[in-house]
Design a protein around this motif. Structure first.
Motif, short mmCIF file in Angstrom:
data_model
loop_
_atom_site.label_atom_id
_atom_site.label_comp_id
_atom_site.label_asym_id
_atom_site.label_seq_id
_atom_site.Cartn_x
_atom_site.Cartn_y
_atom_site.Cartn_z
N ALA A 40 5.05 -5.95 12.80
CA ALA A 40 5.49 -4.84 12.16
C ALA A 40 7.08 -4.71 12.14
O ALA A 40 7.65 -5.44 13.04
N SER A 41 7.76 -3.98 11.27
CA SER A 41 9.24 -4.01 11.32
C SER A 41 9.62 -3.06 12.32
O SER A 41 10.91 -2.93 12.73
N ALA B 88 11.33 9.53 3.32
CA ALA B 88 10.63 8.12 2.57
C ALA B 88 10.75 6.97 3.72
O ALA B 88 11.56 7.10 4.34
N PHE B 89 9.62 6.30 3.55
CA PHE B 89 9.47 5.12 4.47
C PHE B 89 9.01 3.62 3.70
O PHE B 89 8.46 3.99 2.55
N ARG B 90 9.34 2.86 4.14
CA ARG B 90 9.08 1.25 3.70
C ARG B 90 9.06 0.45 4.81
O ARG B 90 10.27 0.17 5.32
N LYS B 91 8.09 0.02 5.12
CA LYS B 91 7.83 -0.72 6.43
C LYS B 91 7.30 -2.01 5.85
O LYS B 91 6.30 -2.28 5.26
N TYR C 47 0.91 -1.27 -0.08
CA TYR C 47 -0.19 0.11 0.12
C TYR C 47 1.05 1.15 -0.18
O TYR C 47 1.80 1.31 0.72
N ASP C 48 0.53 2.17 -0.94
CA ASP C 48 1.47 3.39 -1.11
C ASP C 48 0.52 4.65 -0.52
O ASP C 48 -0.52 4.88 -0.84
N PHE C 49 1.00 4.98 0.38
CA PHE C 49 0.43 6.26 1.26
C PHE C 49 0.59 7.67 0.46
O PHE C 49 -0.02 8.43 0.65
N GLY C 50 1.80 7.56 -0.54
CA GLY C 50 1.79 8.59 -1.20
C GLY C 50 2.78 9.54 -0.28
O GLY C 50 3.15 9.16 0.42
N PHE D 235 3.52 -4.65 2.70
CA PHE D 235 4.36 -3.39 2.82
C PHE D 235 3.51 -2.24 2.79
O PHE D 235 2.61 -2.39 2.15
N ILE D 236 4.17 -1.22 3.41
CA ILE D 236 3.50 0.24 3.25
C ILE D 236 4.71 1.04 3.07
O ILE D 236 5.88 0.79 3.34
N ILE D 237 4.44 1.84 2.15
CA ILE D 237 5.48 2.84 1.69
C ILE D 237 4.68 4.17 1.69
O ILE D 237 3.58 4.55 1.33
#
Length: 129
Positions: A66-67, A100-103, A33-36, A119-121
């Motif tokens: 979660a990471s 930027a984040f990627r979890k 999922y991309d939160f933008g 993944f969330i980014i």
């Protein structure tokens, strides 16, 4: 208490799988999922990952981890029947984490493929000074 609950769910999962040749299976149509672009000071943001039990035995989500502590998954505690759907809600808190984040969220089930990674980014714009 948490260990006891984990053991009870694990025993139940193995018992359900041992009752026949069938299996449970969590199938996620989307695993990212991309939160933008979000604001660091905009508060926590959430998304949901829907899944379907495409097996023929009840599906049990054993855990979702979660990471990091900035990401909190919530998942169904009751078994998901064959053909039924469920959702894993993931909340990310960008406070103090500009950029930027990627979890990743590791999901463990009693399914044929017992592990899935979600993944969330996105990117958090810094607070105005």
């Amino acid at each position: 208490m948490r260990t006891l609950l984990f053991l009870m769910i694990t025993v139940a999962a193995f018992s359900l799988n041992a009752q026949g040749k069938g299996y449970a299976q969590a199938t996620f149509p989307e695993k990212t999922y991309d939160f933008g672009i979000i604001k660091e000071d905009g508060g926590p943001v959430s998304c949901e990952f829907e899944f379907t039990n495409t097996g023929d035995k009840p599906l049990i989500i054993i855990e979702a981890l979660a990471s990091c502590g900035c990401t909190r998954p919530e998942y169904p505690k009751n078994p998901i029947g064959p053909g039924k759907t469920g959702k894993i809600k993931v909340t990310y808190n960008p406070e103090g984490r500009p950029g930027a984040f990627r979890k990743d969220i590791k999901v463990k089930t009693n399914g044929k493929e017992s592990r899935s990674t979600l993944f969330i980014i996105g990117s958090a714009t810094p607070k105005a000074k």
